[in-house]
Motif scaffolding. Structure first.
Motif, short mmCIF file in Angstrom:
data_model
loop_
_atom_site.label_atom_id
_atom_site.label_comp_id
_atom_site.label_asym_id
_atom_site.label_seq_id
_atom_site.Cartn_x
_atom_site.Cartn_y
_atom_site.Cartn_z
N MET A 125 0.84 -1.21 0.00
CA MET A 125 -0.03 0.01 0.26
C MET A 125 0.85 1.17 -0.07
SD MET A 125 -2.68 -1.01 3.13
CE MET A 125 -3.59 0.56 2.97
N ASP A 126 0.79 2.19 -1.04
CA ASP A 126 1.47 3.39 -1.11
C ASP A 126 1.07 4.15 0.25
OD1 ASP A 126 -0.68 5.05 -1.82
OD2 ASP A 126 -0.15 4.71 -3.92
N GLU A 127 1.83 5.36 0.64
CA GLU A 127 1.70 6.25 1.82
C GLU A 127 0.37 6.82 1.86
OE1 GLU A 127 3.57 10.06 3.52
OE2 GLU A 127 5.34 8.53 2.73
N SER A 128 -0.07 7.14 0.48
CA SER A 128 -1.61 8.00 0.26
C SER A 128 -2.63 6.88 0.79
CB SER A 128 -1.69 8.61 -0.90
OG SER A 128 -1.72 7.73 -2.08
N MET A 129 -2.40 5.79 0.11
CA MET A 129 -3.60 4.83 0.51
C MET A 129 -3.47 4.47 1.89
SD MET A 129 -2.78 1.97 -2.61
CE MET A 129 -4.20 0.71 -1.86
N GLN A 130 -2.24 4.35 2.68
CA GLN A 130 -2.29 4.08 4.07
C GLN A 130 -2.83 5.16 5.05
OE1 GLN A 130 1.67 2.87 5.51
NE2 GLN A 130 2.13 2.33 3.59
N GLU A 131 -2.90 6.51 4.58
CA GLU A 131 -3.31 7.76 5.11
C GLU A 131 -4.89 7.55 4.82
OE1 GLU A 131 -1.44 11.12 3.49
OE2 GLU A 131 0.50 10.74 4.08
N ARG A 132 -5.17 7.35 3.77
CA ARG A 132 -6.68 7.13 3.81
C ARG A 132 -7.23 6.08 4.45
NH1 ARG A 132 -5.36 7.81 -1.57
NH2 ARG A 132 -5.98 5.60 -2.19
N PHE A 133 -6.66 4.82 4.69
CA PHE A 133 -7.11 3.78 5.43
C PHE A 133 -7.35 4.15 6.63
CE2 PHE A 133 -6.34 -0.10 8.04
CZ PHE A 133 -7.25 -0.88 7.29
N ALA B 152 -3.87 9.57 20.24
CA ALA B 152 -3.62 10.15 19.10
C ALA B 152 -3.97 9.29 17.90
CB ALA B 152 -2.06 9.96 19.02
N SER B 153 -3.94 9.79 16.61
CA SER B 153 -4.44 9.12 15.66
C SER B 153 -3.78 7.75 15.26
CB SER B 153 -4.02 9.91 14.36
OG SER B 153 -4.44 9.51 13.23
N PRO B 154 -4.57 6.93 14.83
CA PRO B 154 -4.00 5.60 14.74
C PRO B 154 -2.53 5.82 13.74
CG PRO B 154 -6.03 5.29 14.50
CD PRO B 154 -5.96 6.62 14.54
N ARG B 155 -1.71 4.95 13.94
CA ARG B 155 -0.43 4.77 12.69
C ARG B 155 -0.55 3.47 12.21
NH1 ARG B 155 3.57 7.52 17.17
NH2 ARG B 155 2.12 9.18 17.60
N MET B 156 0.05 3.47 11.07
CA MET B 156 -0.09 2.18 10.07
C MET B 156 1.23 1.87 9.82
SD MET B 156 -2.59 1.23 7.20
CE MET B 156 -3.03 -0.47 6.91
N GLU B 157 1.58 0.38 9.84
CA GLU B 157 2.79 -0.24 9.39
C GLU B 157 2.53 -1.25 8.37
OE1 GLU B 157 6.82 -2.37 10.91
OE2 GLU B 157 5.60 -0.99 12.22
N ILE B 158 2.86 -1.43 7.17
CA ILE B 158 2.70 -2.32 6.38
C ILE B 158 3.91 -3.43 6.46
CG2 ILE B 158 2.63 -3.08 3.69
CD1 ILE B 158 0.38 -1.51 4.83
N LEU B 159 3.53 -4.53 6.55
CA LEU B 159 4.41 -5.64 6.99
C LEU B 159 4.95 -6.10 5.54
CD1 LEU B 159 3.06 -7.01 10.08
CD2 LEU B 159 4.90 -5.44 9.98
N PRO B 160 6.06 -7.08 5.43
CA PRO B 160 6.42 -7.45 4.06
C PRO B 160 5.62 -8.63 3.91
CG PRO B 160 8.32 -7.07 5.65
CD PRO B 160 7.01 -6.61 6.39
N ASP B 161 5.38 -9.23 2.93
CA ASP B 161 4.76 -10.62 2.62
C ASP B 161 5.00 -11.68 3.30
OD1 ASP B 161 2.80 -9.33 0.63
OD2 ASP B 161 3.87 -9.87 -1.03
N GLY B 162 4.35 -12.60 3.76
CA GLY B 162 4.85 -13.67 4.53
C GLY B 162 5.18 -13.27 6.05
N THR B 163 5.03 -12.38 6.56
CA THR B 163 5.18 -11.82 8.04
C THR B 163 4.24 -12.57 8.87
OG1 THR B 163 6.04 -9.65 7.28
CG2 THR B 163 5.28 -10.18 9.71
N TYR B 164 3.15 -12.59 8.57
CA TYR B 164 2.21 -13.62 9.66
C TYR B 164 2.30 -14.92 9.34
CZ TYR B 164 -0.68 -9.23 10.70
OH TYR B 164 -1.21 -7.85 11.10
N LEU B 165 2.65 -15.46 8.18
CA LEU B 165 2.95 -16.99 8.14
C LEU B 165 4.20 -17.12 9.02
CD1 LEU B 165 2.95 -19.56 6.90
CD2 LEU B 165 4.11 -18.95 4.90
N ARG B 166 5.34 -16.27 8.92
CA ARG B 166 6.40 -16.61 9.78
C ARG B 166 6.07 -16.65 11.43
NH1 ARG B 166 8.39 -13.38 5.96
NH2 ARG B 166 8.88 -11.38 7.42
#
Length: 122
Positions: free
Chosen positions: A42-50, A75-89
């Motif tokens: 997700m690019d930064e603008s998508m993350q902000e809208r989310f 405070a406002s929520p903050r978002m971090e996009i994790l690399p593919d496979g993080t939840y599997l690991r």
């Protein structure tokens, strides 16, 4: 929390969001740290809208949350996009430590940094 997630995913057309966890961060002021794994990222603008949609949905559902956000006690929520496979690991790590595979569930909401600490172990 689930309704806010579904609302933000729907409004942003994010069918590619594979995994999601909100964790409490006790900074000053506290906030929700949103972790997500999304196919294609997700690019930064998508993350902000989310984050805006997620926050708006929580405000609409929970008067106390809205009041705390208005008075800056949260405070406002903050978002971090994790690399593919993080939840599997993460799942594999829990099983390797002895948790029965059928019992390993990735939380939608994680308290007091537990989820972030687990991510650091990967």
């Amino acid at each position: 929390m689930r309704v806010a997630l579904q609302s933000a995913v729907s409004s942003q057309g994010l069918g590619r969001l594979k995994h999601f966890t909100a964790a409490v961060s006790l900074d000053s002021p506290p906030y929700y740290q949103l972790f997500a794994e999304a196919t294609g990222g997700m690019d930064e603008s998508m993350q902000e809208r989310f984050v805006e949609d997620f926050d708006d949905s929580l405000r609409a559902q929970n008067h106390e949350y809205s009041e705390k956000r208005d008075t800056l006690r949260l405070a406002s929520p903050r978002m971090e996009i994790l690399p593919d496979g993080t939840y599997l690991r993460l799942r594999q790590l829990r099983v390797a430590r002895g948790a029965p595979e059928a019992q390993v569930k990735i939380p939608l909401l994680s308290g007091l940094g537990n989820f972030a600490e687990q991510l650091e172990e990967l």
